[in-house]
Design an enzyme around this catalytic site. Structure first.
Site, PDB file in Angstrom:
ATOM      1  N   PRO A  22       0.850  -1.195   0.000  1.00  0.00           N
ATOM      2  CG  PRO A  22       0.038  -1.019   2.180  1.00  0.00           C
ATOM      3  CD  PRO A  22       0.797  -1.937   1.264  1.00  0.00           C
ATOM      4  CD  GLN A  97      -3.009   0.054   4.171  1.00  0.00           C
ATOM      5  OE1 GLN A  97      -2.840   1.237   3.874  1.00  0.00           O
ATOM      6  NE2 GLN A  97      -2.039  -0.710   4.637  1.00  0.00           N
ATOM      7  CE1 TYR A 177      -1.324   7.606   9.124  1.00  0.00           C
ATOM      8  CE2 TYR A 177      -0.469   5.473   8.431  1.00  0.00           C
ATOM      9  CZ  TYR A 177      -0.471   6.854   8.334  1.00  0.00           C
ATOM     10  OH  TYR A 177       0.378   7.493   7.462  1.00  0.00           O
ATOM     11  NE  ARG A 224       1.721  -3.093   5.326  1.00  0.00           N
ATOM     12  CZ  ARG A 224       2.626  -2.199   4.913  1.00  0.00           C
ATOM     13  NH1 ARG A 224       2.522  -0.935   5.264  1.00  0.00           N
ATOM     14  NH2 ARG A 224       3.627  -2.550   4.146  1.00  0.00           N
ATOM     15  N   GLY A 314       7.447  -2.304  -2.259  1.00  0.00           N
ATOM     16  CA  GLY A 314       6.962  -0.945  -2.417  1.00  0.00           C
ATOM     17  C   GLY A 314       7.574  -0.196  -3.586  1.00  0.00           C
TER      18      GLY A 314
END
Length: 357
Positions: A22, A97, A177, A224, A314
């Site tokens: 992501p 995600q 987060y 995740r 990534g």
């Protein structure tokens, strides 16, 4: 493990074990609707065994970045349907995600004053907003009565992802987060059933994952995590506490039979990651972190060591839409241009060339 062999993750049958990470790219419209550039970007990368979308917000409160896409409105769902249709037309798989930014946002980005977190502790540093950089605000500490509403935001966002044609969802419990904020003792100083002990700090994440799996199916649901990553003021420096917290979390969700667990950690072969893999009991995706760009040799080492079931990649996927072919055939790679990672427009987004025979 052969990187180019198929694997099944819950309901998903991947053609290879290279998973696109992501990646925040800030290319959607300001109203959170993916545009045609976003459609093309994901379409180009459909040869990856699985694409995990950039973090999408399930509610306006959960938005973290400028030009971040959402899954909260009908128009956003319709925009993502164009993306998923394009990926599927190329034979690819894509999951959303679902990410609630928690305290890692600012009213100048979301347009609302309500910033939420487990505890009223601000992130250190500044947020990039539509009106420039601003200090992160002190968030509202969610009351226990408000938590079911936040769970419903994740459920609704995940339901909307399926409506948009995604093959599943990955819940973002990493990188500081909202879900990670409940896990980390630096951001969670609550004294109720959701704070204090490792068991209490893991409780909310278990409840969210359980609710989403019940709504869309465990075989379409992943999580995740990034233990000890220590970014965005979510600090986890006590190794014993980290082990206890994440062991509790994974033992709590293991009976669900989720599609996958994605682990971001600099030491994938170490005791922590491998013990968590055992506790989870299902397929584990390995991401070695942000410090260095993942090379083919890195991915092959993870594969050869049997440290996980697939490798999350990534930056090489940003600059090489045909990364699977290039790695399989040992072809040269395009270099990523970091100056364009978060800027609007096609440059550094959809203009990286495919290998020409």
């Amino acid at each position: 493990m052969d990187l180019f062999s198929p694997i099944t993750l819950g309901d998903l049958k991947l053609s290879n074990r290279l998973v696109m990470a992501p990646l925040t790219r800030s290319r959607s419209r300001e109203d959170g609707v993916p545009n045609e550039q976003v459609v093309e970007y994901y379409r180009q990368r459909a040869s990856m065994g699985l694409i995990i979308s950039e973090g999408v917000y399930p509610s306006v409160t959960g938005q973290g970045f400028v030009r971040q896409p959402g899954l909260a409105t009908e128009e956003q769902i319709a925009g993502w349907k164009k993306v998923t249709d394009a990926v599927h037309a190329e034979g690819g798989l894509i999951v959303a995600q679902v990410m609630h930014a928690g305290r890692v946002t600012h009213p100048e980005t979301t347009g609302i004053d309500h910033v939420v977190a487990p505890s009223a502790i601000a992130v250190e540093g500044q947020s990039r907003t539509y009106t420039g950089k601003h200090d992160y605000p002190v968030p509202h500490a969610l009351t226990s009565d408000e938590l079911p509403g936040i769970i419903e935001e994740f459920v609704r966002g995940s339901r909307n992802a399926i409506a948009a044609g995604f093959d599943g969802v990955e819940l973002h419990g990493a990188n500081g987060y909202l879900l990670h904020e409940f896990l980390a003792p630096s951001s969670n100083t609550r004294t109720d059933a959701y704070g204090g002990s490792p068991e209490n700090r893991a409780r909310f994440v278990i409840e969210v994952v359980t609710a989403v799996a019940k709504e869309i199916g465990a075989g379409k649901t992943g999580l995740r995590i990034s233990p000890e990553h220590n970014v965005q003021s979510a600090v986890e420096n006590d190794a014993a506490d980290v082990a206890a917290t994440y062991q509790t979390l994974l033992e709590g969700i293991a009976p669900l039979g989720l599609a996958a667990l994605s682990v971001l950690h600099k030491d994938p072969s170490g005791e922590l990651v491998q013990s968590l893999r055992t506790a989870f009991g299902g397929p584990v995706l390995i991401n070695t972190g942000f410090q260095t760009i993942t090379t083919y040799e890195d991915a092959a080492t993870v594969a050869a060591g049997g440290w996980g079931d697939a490798v999350v990649v990534g930056r090489p996927a940003i600059s090489n839409p045909d990364l699977v072919r290039r790695w399989r055939e040992e072809l040269p790679l395009n270099e990523p241009d970091a100056s364009t990672f978060y800027t609007p427009g096609e440059r550094g987004y959809t203009d990286y060339p495919f290998w020409q025979n």
